[in-house]
Design an enzyme around this catalytic site. Structure first.
Site, PDB file in Angstrom:
ATOM      1  N   SER A  14     -24.981 -29.818 -24.744  1.00  0.00           N
ATOM      2  CA  SER A  14     -24.751 -30.265 -23.380  1.00  0.00           C
ATOM      3  C   SER A  14     -23.291 -30.659 -22.980  1.00  0.00           C
ATOM      4  O   SER A  14     -22.493 -30.018 -22.130  1.00  0.00           O
ATOM      5  CB  SER A  14     -25.810 -31.168 -22.948  1.00  0.00           C
ATOM      6  OG  SER A  14     -27.059 -30.732 -23.091  1.00  0.00           O
ATOM      7  N   ARG A  37     -19.762 -37.547 -17.944  1.00  0.00           N
ATOM      8  CA  ARG A  37     -21.222 -38.172 -18.108  1.00  0.00           C
ATOM      9  C   ARG A  37     -21.906 -37.990 -16.621  1.00  0.00           C
ATOM     10  O   ARG A  37     -23.232 -37.515 -16.541  1.00  0.00           O
ATOM     11  CB  ARG A  37     -21.037 -39.406 -18.358  1.00  0.00           C
ATOM     12  CG  ARG A  37     -21.166 -40.182 -19.619  1.00  0.00           C
ATOM     13  CD  ARG A  37     -22.345 -40.258 -20.159  1.00  0.00           C
ATOM     14  NE  ARG A  37     -22.538 -40.555 -21.698  1.00  0.00           N
ATOM     15  CZ  ARG A  37     -23.634 -40.555 -22.359  1.00  0.00           C
ATOM     16  NH1 ARG A  37     -24.848 -40.124 -22.067  1.00  0.00           N
ATOM     17  NH2 ARG A  37     -23.517 -40.632 -23.884  1.00  0.00           N
ATOM     18  N   HIS A  40     -23.207 -34.533 -16.366  1.00  0.00           N
ATOM     19  CA  HIS A  40     -24.518 -34.552 -17.140  1.00  0.00           C
ATOM     20  C   HIS A  40     -25.851 -35.217 -16.488  1.00  0.00           C
ATOM     21  O   HIS A  40     -26.811 -34.459 -16.863  1.00  0.00           O
ATOM     22  CB  HIS A  40     -24.208 -35.350 -18.641  1.00  0.00           C
ATOM     23  CG  HIS A  40     -25.380 -35.089 -19.531  1.00  0.00           C
ATOM     24  ND1 HIS A  40     -26.317 -36.047 -20.079  1.00  0.00           N
ATOM     25  CD2 HIS A  40     -25.930 -34.084 -20.470  1.00  0.00           C
ATOM     26  CE1 HIS A  40     -27.084 -35.704 -20.678  1.00  0.00           C
ATOM     27  NE2 HIS A  40     -26.775 -34.445 -21.343  1.00  0.00           N
TER      28      HIS A  40
END
Length: 216
Positions: A14, A37, A40
């Protein structure tokens, strides 16, 4: 049915995909980790184009967190998304939204409970990291508090979500005359998952920290 079950490998792929598909060139190393982040958390690599931060945001936010500063959140959803085990100094994560006097205070101030709850932060605001991921009114009120002489936070993660006031509140933070250290996602996008993801990134030094069980 065949699918990938290894949690650590899922995270590795990912984060590799995000870095492959996202232009991170304009971000310093700390902010790049924050952006990765946040992407994500929402699954949208185009988010990077809407992110703006003050030049000193990454350093200021990391120094505060690693120095043990409290993390003040506008909602319990934001607070719940912060991984306590990764906080370097067992930092206090504070949300005052459920304090008993908040509904009455909101009525007196003529604002939302999320905004009113911030008046209960008191001296904890001084040098804290403020995380606003839901309520534009909370971000507006933070700026009003600072204009009125409240203590200055070390850094502000200002990414409220919504169709009314969200975009405007983030512009107000970015253009605030007080020169606050900040990161915003311009426009309507934001939310608690992205806000807490930003803090989790600031609390660590790499994109993914693997722990037993494959969590990251």
């Amino acid at each position: 049915m065949t699918y990938l079950k290894d949690g650590a490998e899922i995270y590795r792929r990912s984060f590799a995909t995000i870095r492959e598909e996202t232009d991170l060139g304009r971000f310093d190393d700390v902010l790049a980790r924050v952006v990765v982040r946040m992407i994500h958390a929402c699954g949208m690599v185009d988010l990077a184009a809407d992110i703006e931060a003050s030049p000193g945001f990454g350093a200021a936010a990391r120094a505060a967190i690693h120095g043990g500063a409290p993390i003040l959140c506008d909602t319990n959803m934001v607070a719940a998304g912060i991984t306590r085990a990764r906080l370097p100094r067992d930092n206090d994560v504070v949300c005052t939204l459920r304090e008993p006097g908040v509904p009455q205070l909101a009525r007196e101030l003529g604002t939302t409970r999320s905004a009113a709850a911030m008046d209960l932060w008191g001296d904890r605001l001084d040098g804290a990291v403020v995380v606003i991921g839901n309520a534009p009114t909370a971000l507006f009120h933070l700026l009003e508090m600072i204009d009125a002489g409240a203590p200055r936070p070390a850094a502000v993660v200002g990414i409220p979500v919504g169709f009314v006031g969200a975009a405007e509140s983030k512009v107000a933070l970015a253009q605030h005359a007080g020169g606050l250290e900040f990161v915003v996602v311009h426009g309507r996008r934001g939310g608690s998952a992205m806000a807490s993801a930003a803090i989790n990134a600031l609390a660590q030094d790499v994109d993914v920290v693997l722990v037993p069980g494959g969590a990251a």
